[in-house]
Design a protein around this motif. Structure first.
Motif, mmCIF file in Angstrom:
data_model
loop_
_atom_site.group_PDB
_atom_site.id
_atom_site.type_symbol
_atom_site.label_atom_id
_atom_site.label_comp_id
_atom_site.label_asym_id
_atom_site.label_seq_id
_atom_site.Cartn_x
_atom_site.Cartn_y
_atom_site.Cartn_z
ATOM 1 N N VAL A 169 26.248 35.413 51.903
ATOM 2 C CA VAL A 169 25.896 36.543 52.442
ATOM 3 C C VAL A 169 24.510 36.338 53.420
ATOM 4 O O VAL A 169 23.708 35.748 53.052
ATOM 5 C CB VAL A 169 25.430 37.759 51.251
ATOM 6 C CG1 VAL A 169 24.794 38.897 51.831
ATOM 7 C CG2 VAL A 169 26.738 37.964 50.379
ATOM 8 N N LYS A 206 28.677 51.457 50.981
ATOM 9 C CA LYS A 206 27.968 50.767 49.902
ATOM 10 C C LYS A 206 28.353 50.863 48.350
ATOM 11 O O LYS A 206 29.198 51.916 48.144
ATOM 12 C CB LYS A 206 26.596 51.470 50.040
ATOM 13 C CG LYS A 206 25.783 51.364 51.385
ATOM 14 C CD LYS A 206 24.251 51.527 51.218
ATOM 15 C CE LYS A 206 24.085 53.267 51.055
ATOM 16 N NZ LYS A 206 22.829 53.456 50.976
ATOM 17 N N ILE A 234 30.459 41.573 54.172
ATOM 18 C CA ILE A 234 29.170 41.914 53.548
ATOM 19 C C ILE A 234 28.078 41.811 54.118
ATOM 20 O O ILE A 234 27.693 40.626 54.653
ATOM 21 C CB ILE A 234 29.172 41.239 52.033
ATOM 22 C CG1 ILE A 234 30.516 41.193 51.088
ATOM 23 C CG2 ILE A 234 27.818 41.597 51.125
ATOM 24 C CD1 ILE A 234 30.478 40.525 50.102
ATOM 25 N N PHE A 270 25.578 46.624 47.184
ATOM 26 C CA PHE A 270 26.164 45.870 48.318
ATOM 27 C C PHE A 270 26.294 46.851 49.569
ATOM 28 O O PHE A 270 26.942 47.997 49.232
ATOM 29 C CB PHE A 270 27.600 45.270 47.815
ATOM 30 C CG PHE A 270 27.652 44.518 46.597
ATOM 31 C CD1 PHE A 270 27.892 42.978 46.898
ATOM 32 C CD2 PHE A 270 27.634 44.820 45.286
ATOM 33 C CE1 PHE A 270 27.952 42.173 45.920
ATOM 34 C CE2 PHE A 270 27.437 43.868 44.557
ATOM 35 C CZ PHE A 270 27.766 42.535 44.633
ATOM 36 N N VAL A 327 23.133 42.350 50.446
ATOM 37 C CA VAL A 327 23.039 42.558 49.111
ATOM 38 C C VAL A 327 21.612 42.900 48.704
ATOM 39 O O VAL A 327 20.638 41.835 48.750
ATOM 40 C CB VAL A 327 23.827 41.384 48.327
ATOM 41 C CG1 VAL A 327 23.624 41.691 46.672
ATOM 42 C CG2 VAL A 327 25.247 41.298 48.669
ATOM 43 N N LEU A 334 26.438 34.025 46.434
ATOM 44 C CA LEU A 334 25.659 35.023 47.246
ATOM 45 C C LEU A 334 24.879 34.310 48.446
ATOM 46 O O LEU A 334 24.604 34.545 49.572
ATOM 47 C CB LEU A 334 24.815 35.914 46.452
ATOM 48 C CG LEU A 334 25.288 37.114 45.419
ATOM 49 C CD1 LEU A 334 24.578 37.635 44.811
ATOM 50 C CD2 LEU A 334 26.102 37.987 46.585
ATOM 51 N N TYR A 383 33.919 38.220 52.673
ATOM 52 C CA TYR A 383 32.654 37.812 52.652
ATOM 53 C C TYR A 383 31.865 38.047 53.905
ATOM 54 O O TYR A 383 30.756 38.504 53.814
ATOM 55 C CB TYR A 383 32.214 36.446 52.254
ATOM 56 C CG TYR A 383 32.514 36.083 50.972
ATOM 57 C CD1 TYR A 383 31.963 36.550 49.604
ATOM 58 C CD2 TYR A 383 33.536 35.406 50.301
ATOM 59 C CE1 TYR A 383 31.943 36.364 48.435
ATOM 60 C CE2 TYR A 383 34.004 35.205 48.990
ATOM 61 C CZ TYR A 383 33.077 35.685 48.109
ATOM 62 O OH TYR A 383 33.400 35.507 46.637
#
Length: 340
Positions: A313, A289, A253, A282, A256, A309, A250
């Motif tokens: 994120v 990506k 990332i 993503f 998003v 999320l 996570y």
């Protein structure tokens, strides 16, 4: 009887015996040197107390039963009702524990607001794994079903083509060879294009792609052409799909993006209806990506995904704020149509 002998006979600890004495259930005598000496009546009382406590009867009710202030059978009936409620509560707790364990979810505050709920969808709209996901991960069982579907379709089309070809080509051996070649070519093509994933309603046109939200990060498969997809299909059958799927923690990332698009769909009716769907993009710290077009989201996965999320994120681009709808289990179309 001395305390040590009583412990051995009744298999009760000294602490427990002292506790029952403190509660007034027994009153042992003291001998000349101050040691407790338990009478036969004390022993029988302790046996009865141990039996009642083994039925999960409270100490207050035990005292009332022994003193004759409470009927034993009435107490059992009350305890039975309480026990049934506890059993039901324990079943619900076990169901929740099993669900969280099977889903392999990250520990986030939003979990407490999501009720564990699994829906029984019709065939074609069922989850393939217990993990929270965008799309439906290709599994060995589902790959076999795709092979059966592809085999049946290829067989029918190949037979029809061969019958038509018999007008032009006479030797039967040639027709057999053409049939076999056409069948194998069509079968491989159908598998490589993930044809079984495409429905007339366009609800699952994701080319075997999926994103699973796990405790430490996401694991996804991205369609990159027919050859690569055929390789992935074979890897799934050999239980080696994780070697091909990508995994990102996570913290890797970076962003998003959630895009909401209006589609027009006809479902067995002369007039199309408005349906809002979501695309996900993503972005990862290594520059990669992954754009996921219109993934299917089943059960309550939308709520889990929204909560994950938001918690995991750092940057989410969501101009329509559909993340709010996802977290609260709202239908995206209804949310968008009623949005101020």
């Amino acid at each position: 009887m001395k305390t040590s002998d009583l412990e051995k006979e009744l298999k009760l600890s000294k602490h427990t015996i002292r506790y029952y004495e403190k509660e007034g259930l027994i009153t042992p005598q003291r001998d000349s040197n101050g040691y407790r000496n338990y009478s036969d009546e004390d022993v029988q009382t302790l046996k009865l107390v141990k039996f009642l406590r083994g039925l999960n009867i409270s100490i207050d009710d035990v005292k009332a039963i022994i003193n004759g202030d409470l009927d034993f059978h009435e107490c059992l009936e009350v305890n039975q009702v309480h026990l049934e409620k506890q059993i039901e509560s324990m079943k619900e707790m076990k169901q929740a524990i099993d669900a969280y364990r099977d889903k392999d979810l990250p520990l986030i505050p939003g979990l407490e607001n999501i009720e564990v709920n699994t829906k029984n969808w019709k065939l074609g709209y069922q989850k393939t794994t217990k993990a929270v996901s965008l799309g439906r991960k290709l599994t060995k069982a589902w790959a076999k079903r795709q092979m059966l579907a592809a085999g049946g379709s290829s067989l029918a089309l190949s037979a029809a083509f061969t019958v038509w070809l018999s007008i032009v080509i006479d030797p039967i051996i040639v027709r057999i060879i053409v049939f076999i070649c056409f069948f194998l070519g069509l079968f491989v093509l159908m598998i490589a294009t993930a044809f079984a994933r495409t429905f007339a309603m366009m609800m699952d046109n994701s080319l075997d792609q999926s994103v699973e939200f796990l405790s430490e990060g996401i694991r996804y498969y991205q369609f990159k052409g027919l050859k690569a997809n055929l390789k992935y299909f074979i890897a799934v059958l050999m239980n080696k799909d994780k070697d091909i799927m990508k995994f990102y923690r996570y913290e890797d990332i970076t962003k998003v993006c959630i895009y909401t698009n209006l589609k027009y769909m006809g479902i067995g009716a002369p007039m199309a209806i408005d349906v809002y769907v979501m695309d996900f993009e993503f972005h990862f710290s290594d520059g990669n990506k992954f754009y996921f077009f219109w993934p299917m989201i089943l059960d309550d996965d939308s709520r889990y995904i929204g909560a994950i999320l938001e918690a995991k994120v750092p940057c989410i681009e969501d101009k329509d704020n559909v993340l709010y709808a996802m977290k609260n289990g709202l239908n995206i179309t209804d949310y968008m149509l009623n949005k101020d």
